[in-house]
Design a protein around this motif. Structure first.
Motif, PDB file in Angstrom:
ATOM      1  N   GLU A 202       1.022  -1.057  -0.013  1.00 17.51           N
ATOM      2  CA  GLU A 202       0.126  -0.035   0.119  1.00 17.51           C
ATOM      3  C   GLU A 202       1.094   1.185   0.078  1.00 17.51           C
ATOM      4  O   GLU A 202       1.984   1.201   0.114  1.00 17.51           O
ATOM      5  CB  GLU A 202      -0.753  -0.154   1.340  1.00 17.51           C
ATOM      6  CG  GLU A 202      -2.245  -0.428   1.138  1.00 17.51           C
ATOM      7  CD  GLU A 202      -3.033   0.400   0.209  1.00 17.51           C
ATOM      8  OE1 GLU A 202      -2.669   1.940  -0.298  1.00 17.51           O
ATOM      9  OE2 GLU A 202      -4.192   0.062  -0.390  1.00 17.51           O
ATOM     10  N   TRP A 206      -0.930   0.730   7.471  1.00 18.22           N
ATOM     11  CA  TRP A 206      -2.339   0.625   7.825  1.00 18.22           C
ATOM     12  C   TRP A 206      -2.921  -0.164   8.779  1.00 18.22           C
ATOM     13  O   TRP A 206      -1.984  -1.246   9.096  1.00 18.22           O
ATOM     14  CB  TRP A 206      -3.338   0.429   6.458  1.00 18.22           C
ATOM     15  CG  TRP A 206      -3.054  -0.867   5.602  1.00 18.22           C
ATOM     16  CD1 TRP A 206      -1.758  -0.898   4.910  1.00 18.22           C
ATOM     17  CD2 TRP A 206      -3.644  -1.765   5.659  1.00 18.22           C
ATOM     18  NE1 TRP A 206      -1.709  -2.218   4.347  1.00 18.22           N
ATOM     19  CE2 TRP A 206      -2.925  -3.079   5.181  1.00 18.22           C
ATOM     20  CE3 TRP A 206      -4.618  -2.373   6.594  1.00 18.22           C
ATOM     21  CZ2 TRP A 206      -3.229  -4.352   4.662  1.00 18.22           C
ATOM     22  CZ3 TRP A 206      -5.030  -3.707   6.409  1.00 18.22           C
ATOM     23  CH2 TRP A 206      -4.394  -4.803   5.532  1.00 18.22           C
ATOM     24  N   VAL A 261     -11.412   3.027  -2.951  1.00 22.66           N
ATOM     25  CA  VAL A 261     -12.454   2.310  -1.962  1.00 22.66           C
ATOM     26  C   VAL A 261     -13.537   2.100  -2.657  1.00 22.66           C
ATOM     27  O   VAL A 261     -14.229   2.904  -3.383  1.00 22.66           O
ATOM     28  CB  VAL A 261     -12.556   3.417  -0.487  1.00 22.66           C
ATOM     29  CG1 VAL A 261     -13.693   2.646   0.301  1.00 22.66           C
ATOM     30  CG2 VAL A 261     -11.360   3.655  -0.084  1.00 22.66           C
ATOM     31  N   LYS A 267     -11.110  -1.905   0.792  1.00 19.06           N
ATOM     32  CA  LYS A 267      -9.771  -1.467  -0.090  1.00 19.06           C
ATOM     33  C   LYS A 267      -9.778  -2.163  -1.414  1.00 19.06           C
ATOM     34  O   LYS A 267     -10.069  -3.368  -1.474  1.00 19.06           O
ATOM     35  CB  LYS A 267      -8.656  -1.850   0.917  1.00 19.06           C
ATOM     36  CG  LYS A 267      -7.488  -1.030   0.588  1.00 19.06           C
ATOM     37  CD  LYS A 267      -6.549  -1.093   1.566  1.00 19.06           C
ATOM     38  CE  LYS A 267      -5.659  -2.315   1.454  1.00 19.06           C
ATOM     39  NZ  LYS A 267      -4.271  -2.305   2.575  1.00 19.06           N
ATOM     40  N   THR A 309     -10.941  -6.049  -5.040  1.00 18.56           N
ATOM     41  CA  THR A 309     -11.201  -5.818  -3.596  1.00 18.56           C
ATOM     42  C   THR A 309      -9.931  -6.789  -3.095  1.00 18.56           C
ATOM     43  O   THR A 309      -9.735  -7.709  -3.376  1.00 18.56           O
ATOM     44  CB  THR A 309     -12.450  -5.937  -2.945  1.00 18.56           C
ATOM     45  OG1 THR A 309     -12.499  -7.330  -2.155  1.00 18.56           O
ATOM     46  CG2 THR A 309     -13.597  -5.761  -3.637  1.00 18.56           C
TER      47      THR A 309
END
Length: 330
Positions: A202, A206, A261, A267, A309
């Motif tokens: 990413e 997170w 999103v 995500k 996703t």
């Protein structure tokens, strides 16, 4: 046992084969009239793996495995990375120069659980390879960082709260959010306690949140030095400016914003990644669709921008985007 009756058994020439799943392994009829058939002396693949020299075990999830095993765990031969048959794919050598996609050797270019390959069997697209885990512990990189450097893949600090103040969910629990980042499966990603991490490339660390209505959020990690802070600040500015971009016109095929999103808050998976979902919507196949990072896009003329996703149970969803109102746009 004729090739016509057993078309999938590979009964070519006079090679040893096992069309009847004999427990003793491959066999053939012999040319000796006194001996109708006999078993063939073929070494078992597992033994071969253990004795093919260095590099035939893997550390972590085998991302750095450079060995020469080229059969899958069920014994299928691997497809060469530089060919597109029987399976077409996006793992083009020039796009992954650091992944060592040589010959038809098992590799892990996309952060899977362990090395894998496309198979030469048209009915089986890909399969994991049976590569033993090394008995020696992985080399300590010494790069375990307590501050944010680059995307923070090596961040091992103890911040466990998101940018908006939500507490992080423990990685080894599945509540309130079910997920696939189980610490035992990814021994080198530093998934301890509920600390912010970046196991999947990413843009920064997170975590899943303990708020059941917010699946995940980025964390605020202090940068390692001022210059990075300056660069990060500069990088963040353009994201604030194109607010007009956070809506789409028509079907959204021209949408080039940075929303990543889905409508239900999941995500997005990066377009160049095959984890957790394998797909053919790759940047090299759709060069004009701007399939950058994990931004919502519409490469295939769907009704609006969408993405794969990162939830293993949901392949894809439309994105959390509104259609532009042309008046406010002007």
């Amino acid at each position: 046992y004729t090739p016509e009756k057993y078309p999938n058994a590979g009964l070519e020439e006079n090679y040893c084969r096992n069309p009847d799943a004999d427990e003793s392994g491959p066999w053939c009829y012999t040319t000796d009239p006194a001996t109708r058939f006999d078993y063939c002396a073929i070494p078992e693949c597992e033994d071969q793996i253990m004795h093919t020299g260095e590099g035939e075990c893997m550390q972590c999830n085998g991302e750095d495995y450079h060995g020469e095993v080229s059969r899958t765990e069920s014994g299928l031969e691997c497809q060469r990375w530089d060919v597109q048959e029987p399976h077409m794919h996006g793992f083009i050598l020039k796009h992954y120069p650091e992944k060592d996609l040589r010959m038809n050797y098992c590799r892990n270019p996309d952060g899977e659980l362990r090395p894998w390959c496309f198979t030469t069997n048209p009915k089986k697209r890909w399969e994991y390879c049976n590569i033993p885990r090394c008995t020696t512990p992985p080399p300590v990189s010494g790069l375990d960082s307590q501050c944010l450097s680059g995307k923070g893949a090596d961040y091992r600090g103890r911040i466990a709260i998101t940018e908006s103040g939500n507490a992080c969910q423990h990685w080894n629990t599945q509540h309130p959010h079910k997920h696939g980042w189980i610490p035992d499966r990814y021994p080198c990603k530093g998934l301890h306690e509920n600390y912010c991490r970046n196991p999947d490339g990413e843009k920064k660390p997170w975590c899943y949140t303990t708020n059941s209505s917010i699946r995940w959020e980025y964390c605020s990690i202090p940068p390692c030095d001022r210059t990075e802070q300056g660069i990060a600040g500069m990088n963040n500015v353009p994201l604030q400016v194109p607010l007009t971009e956070e809506c789409y016109r028509g079907k959204g095929q021209s949408y080039r914003g940075t929303t990543s999103v889905t409508a239900s808050g999941k995500k997005c998976q990066a377009w160049s990644s095959m984890f957790p979902h394998r797909h053919i919507k790759t940047p090299d196949r759709f060069p004009d669709a701007d399939l950058r990072n994990n931004y919502c896009r519409n490469p295939d003329g769907d009704s609006s921008p969408w993405c794969f996703t990162t939830d293993p149970n949901t392949i894809w969803e439309y994105c959390n985007l509104k259609r532009c109102d042309d008046h406010t746009q002007e």
